[in-house]
Design a protein around this motif. Structure first.
Motif, PDB file in Angstrom:
ATOM      1  N   LEU A 291      -1.247  -7.520 -16.248  1.00  0.00           N
ATOM      2  CA  LEU A 291      -0.782  -8.670 -15.463  1.00  0.00           C
ATOM      3  C   LEU A 291      -1.249  -8.561 -14.013  1.00  0.00           C
ATOM      4  O   LEU A 291      -1.679  -9.550 -13.415  1.00  0.00           O
ATOM      5  CB  LEU A 291       0.738  -8.790 -15.533  1.00  0.00           C
ATOM      6  CG  LEU A 291       1.291  -9.252 -16.879  1.00  0.00           C
ATOM      7  CD1 LEU A 291       2.801  -9.049 -16.939  1.00  0.00           C
ATOM      8  CD2 LEU A 291       0.919 -10.708 -17.142  1.00  0.00           C
ATOM      9  N   TRP A 292      -1.173  -7.378 -13.446  1.00  0.00           N
ATOM     10  CA  TRP A 292      -1.612  -7.166 -12.058  1.00  0.00           C
ATOM     11  C   TRP A 292      -3.103  -7.449 -11.926  1.00  0.00           C
ATOM     12  O   TRP A 292      -3.529  -8.185 -11.038  1.00  0.00           O
ATOM     13  CB  TRP A 292      -1.289  -5.732 -11.619  1.00  0.00           C
ATOM     14  CG  TRP A 292      -1.764  -5.419 -10.235  1.00  0.00           C
ATOM     15  CD1 TRP A 292      -2.986  -4.920  -9.868  1.00  0.00           C
ATOM     16  CD2 TRP A 292      -1.036  -5.599  -9.008  1.00  0.00           C
ATOM     17  NE1 TRP A 292      -3.050  -4.771  -8.516  1.00  0.00           N
ATOM     18  CE2 TRP A 292      -1.875  -5.175  -7.961  1.00  0.00           C
ATOM     19  CE3 TRP A 292       0.241  -6.057  -8.727  1.00  0.00           C
ATOM     20  CZ2 TRP A 292      -1.467  -5.215  -6.633  1.00  0.00           C
ATOM     21  CZ3 TRP A 292       0.640  -6.089  -7.397  1.00  0.00           C
ATOM     22  CH2 TRP A 292      -0.212  -5.675  -6.369  1.00  0.00           C
ATOM     23  N   HIS A 293      -3.890  -6.849 -12.819  1.00  0.00           N
ATOM     24  CA  HIS A 293      -5.345  -6.994 -12.751  1.00  0.00           C
ATOM     25  C   HIS A 293      -5.758  -8.457 -12.930  1.00  0.00           C
ATOM     26  O   HIS A 293      -6.544  -8.990 -12.153  1.00  0.00           O
ATOM     27  CB  HIS A 293      -5.978  -6.115 -13.826  1.00  0.00           C
ATOM     28  CG  HIS A 293      -7.396  -5.781 -13.591  1.00  0.00           C
ATOM     29  ND1 HIS A 293      -7.838  -5.074 -12.502  1.00  0.00           N
ATOM     30  CD2 HIS A 293      -8.498  -6.073 -14.319  1.00  0.00           C
ATOM     31  CE1 HIS A 293      -9.147  -4.937 -12.566  1.00  0.00           C
ATOM     32  NE2 HIS A 293      -9.575  -5.541 -13.657  1.00  0.00           N
ATOM     33  N   GLY A 294      -5.206  -9.102 -13.945  1.00  0.00           N
ATOM     34  CA  GLY A 294      -5.518 -10.514 -14.167  1.00  0.00           C
ATOM     35  C   GLY A 294      -5.047 -11.388 -13.026  1.00  0.00           C
ATOM     36  O   GLY A 294      -5.736 -12.315 -12.604  1.00  0.00           O
TER      37      GLY A 294
ATOM     38  N   VAL B  30      -7.203 -13.997 -10.590  1.00  0.00           N
ATOM     39  CA  VAL B  30      -6.850 -15.412 -10.422  1.00  0.00           C
ATOM     40  C   VAL B  30      -6.582 -15.729  -8.950  1.00  0.00           C
ATOM     41  O   VAL B  30      -7.122 -16.703  -8.407  1.00  0.00           O
ATOM     42  CB  VAL B  30      -5.651 -15.791 -11.316  1.00  0.00           C
ATOM     43  CG1 VAL B  30      -5.121 -17.170 -10.974  1.00  0.00           C
ATOM     44  CG2 VAL B  30      -6.050 -15.717 -12.789  1.00  0.00           C
ATOM     45  N   VAL B  31      -5.771 -14.916  -8.291  1.00  0.00           N
ATOM     46  CA  VAL B  31      -5.442 -15.170  -6.877  1.00  0.00           C
ATOM     47  C   VAL B  31      -6.694 -15.110  -6.012  1.00  0.00           C
ATOM     48  O   VAL B  31      -6.912 -15.980  -5.156  1.00  0.00           O
ATOM     49  CB  VAL B  31      -4.363 -14.174  -6.381  1.00  0.00           C
ATOM     50  CG1 VAL B  31      -4.215 -14.220  -4.871  1.00  0.00           C
ATOM     51  CG2 VAL B  31      -3.029 -14.464  -7.064  1.00  0.00           C
TER      52      VAL B  31
ATOM     53  N   LEU C 172     -12.056 -16.191 -12.366  1.00  0.00           N
ATOM     54  CA  LEU C 172     -10.893 -17.064 -12.211  1.00  0.00           C
ATOM     55  C   LEU C 172     -10.459 -17.670 -13.549  1.00  0.00           C
ATOM     56  O   LEU C 172      -9.270 -17.695 -13.861  1.00  0.00           O
ATOM     57  CB  LEU C 172     -11.216 -18.185 -11.206  1.00  0.00           C
ATOM     58  CG  LEU C 172     -10.170 -19.281 -11.018  1.00  0.00           C
ATOM     59  CD1 LEU C 172      -8.845 -18.705 -10.540  1.00  0.00           C
ATOM     60  CD2 LEU C 172     -10.698 -20.325 -10.027  1.00  0.00           C
ATOM     61  N   TYR C 173     -11.413 -18.144 -14.350  1.00  0.00           N
ATOM     62  CA  TYR C 173     -11.067 -18.895 -15.552  1.00  0.00           C
ATOM     63  C   TYR C 173     -11.171 -18.101 -16.860  1.00  0.00           C
ATOM     64  O   TYR C 173     -10.619 -18.522 -17.877  1.00  0.00           O
ATOM     65  CB  TYR C 173     -11.931 -20.146 -15.664  1.00  0.00           C
ATOM     66  CG  TYR C 173     -11.775 -21.068 -14.491  1.00  0.00           C
ATOM     67  CD1 TYR C 173     -10.550 -21.659 -14.208  1.00  0.00           C
ATOM     68  CD2 TYR C 173     -12.848 -21.328 -13.636  1.00  0.00           C
ATOM     69  CE1 TYR C 173     -10.396 -22.495 -13.121  1.00  0.00           C
ATOM     70  CE2 TYR C 173     -12.697 -22.173 -12.547  1.00  0.00           C
ATOM     71  CZ  TYR C 173     -11.472 -22.754 -12.292  1.00  0.00           C
ATOM     72  OH  TYR C 173     -11.315 -23.579 -11.212  1.00  0.00           O
ATOM     73  N   LEU C 174     -11.874 -16.973 -16.859  1.00  0.00           N
ATOM     74  CA  LEU C 174     -12.011 -16.186 -18.088  1.00  0.00           C
ATOM     75  C   LEU C 174     -11.319 -14.830 -17.964  1.00  0.00           C
ATOM     76  O   LEU C 174     -10.341 -14.564 -18.646  1.00  0.00           O
ATOM     77  CB  LEU C 174     -13.484 -15.973 -18.456  1.00  0.00           C
ATOM     78  CG  LEU C 174     -13.716 -15.022 -19.645  1.00  0.00           C
ATOM     79  CD1 LEU C 174     -13.203 -15.614 -20.945  1.00  0.00           C
ATOM     80  CD2 LEU C 174     -15.183 -14.649 -19.762  1.00  0.00           C
ATOM     81  N   TRP C 175     -11.835 -13.980 -17.091  1.00  0.00           N
ATOM     82  CA  TRP C 175     -11.330 -12.605 -17.029  1.00  0.00           C
ATOM     83  C   TRP C 175      -9.878 -12.536 -16.564  1.00  0.00           C
ATOM     84  O   TRP C 175      -9.074 -11.801 -17.157  1.00  0.00           O
ATOM     85  CB  TRP C 175     -12.223 -11.726 -16.150  1.00  0.00           C
ATOM     86  CG  TRP C 175     -13.615 -11.586 -16.692  1.00  0.00           C
ATOM     87  CD1 TRP C 175     -14.770 -11.956 -16.074  1.00  0.00           C
ATOM     88  CD2 TRP C 175     -14.009 -11.066 -17.966  1.00  0.00           C
ATOM     89  NE1 TRP C 175     -15.850 -11.703 -16.884  1.00  0.00           N
ATOM     90  CE2 TRP C 175     -15.406 -11.157 -18.059  1.00  0.00           C
ATOM     91  CE3 TRP C 175     -13.300 -10.547 -19.060  1.00  0.00           C
ATOM     92  CZ2 TRP C 175     -16.115 -10.731 -19.178  1.00  0.00           C
ATOM     93  CZ3 TRP C 175     -14.010 -10.124 -20.176  1.00  0.00           C
ATOM     94  CH2 TRP C 175     -15.400 -10.215 -20.216  1.00  0.00           C
TER      95      TRP C 175
ATOM     96  N   LEU D 278       0.759   2.518  -9.357  1.00  0.00           N
ATOM     97  CA  LEU D 278      -0.659   2.849  -9.519  1.00  0.00           C
ATOM     98  C   LEU D 278      -1.542   1.663  -9.139  1.00  0.00           C
ATOM     99  O   LEU D 278      -2.543   1.815  -8.431  1.00  0.00           O
ATOM    100  CB  LEU D 278      -0.926   3.275 -10.961  1.00  0.00           C
ATOM    101  CG  LEU D 278      -2.363   3.612 -11.328  1.00  0.00           C
ATOM    102  CD1 LEU D 278      -2.828   4.855 -10.591  1.00  0.00           C
ATOM    103  CD2 LEU D 278      -2.477   3.823 -12.832  1.00  0.00           C
ATOM    104  N   SER D 279      -1.178   0.470  -9.581  1.00  0.00           N
ATOM    105  CA  SER D 279      -1.972  -0.729  -9.298  1.00  0.00           C
ATOM    106  C   SER D 279      -1.984  -1.070  -7.820  1.00  0.00           C
ATOM    107  O   SER D 279      -3.034  -1.390  -7.252  1.00  0.00           O
ATOM    108  CB  SER D 279      -1.418  -1.916 -10.097  1.00  0.00           C
ATOM    109  OG  SER D 279      -1.533  -1.686 -11.469  1.00  0.00           O
TER     110      SER D 279
END
Length: 189
Positions: free
Chosen positions: A103-106, A110-111, A135-138, A179-180
């Motif tokens: 969730l953090w990485h995605g 996006v942000v 933004l739209y895929l990864w 960690l993130s």
């Protein structure tokens, strides 16, 4: 062996988490061979070049990340059934951590993508064509995986008679968050 209790019949989040891990492992292993199919237009040119050149440390990173993604698939499937207290707690700890990491990485993708599109951030010119992919895929892909793991852990915990199990999920999630945040603060993420 003491089982953690019966689990609800809802299995799709665990299966989704497992499928996510398997599907996401495939590119890591393919790119580790030096074949950059699918990466040329969707991933940082620097990373693509490292894979093409067969840089040993980067190939090792690709293989390890591929194995971690497969381990995530095992966690997703493992959380579908009641387990011994130790195994259940370990799976919940790992699943909670995976949920937050993804969730953090995605969310960062996006942000950052929204900020670039809004003109609040700039990226090097060679990265401009990739902003949309991140933004739209990864970004959404990582978020989907994170939500699948979060739902799987929540269902496993909810269906368990092991009351301290929630603490293991929380510990895994908080560890992953620390960690993130640290990785982001040091420019690693």
């Amino acid at each position: 062996m003491t089982l953690t209790g019966s689990l609800p019949a809802v299995r799709w989040p665990g299966r989704l988490a497992a499928a996510w891990g398997i599907l996401f492992a495939i590119p890591s292993f393919v790119w580790a061979t030096g074949t950059t199919f699918g990466a040329d237009s969707t991933v940082s040119p620097t990373l693509v070049q490292l894979a093409r050149d067969g840089v040993p440390w980067f190939i090792a990173v690709l293989v390890v990340t591929g194995l971690l993604k497969l381990f995530g698939a095992v966690i997703g499937l493992g959380l579908l059934k009641p387990r011994s207290r130790w195994a259940g707690r370990t799976l919940v700890f790992c699943g909670g951590g995976a949920a937050i990491l993804l969730l953090w990485h995605g969310g960062l993708f996006v942000v950052q993508g929204v900020a670039v599109r809004a003109g609040l951030l700039t990226v090097p010119s060679e990265m401009n064509p990739l902003v949309g992919w991140y933004l739209y895929l990864w970004g959404p892909w990582f978020i989907l995986g994170g939500l699948a793991f979060a739902a799987t852990v929540a269902l496993h915990v909810r269906g368990s008679a092991d009351r301290p199990l929630r603490l293991f999920g929380l510990a895994g999630a908080l560890g992953a968050l620390v960690l993130s945040v640290a990785a982001t603060a040091f420019g690693i993420a």
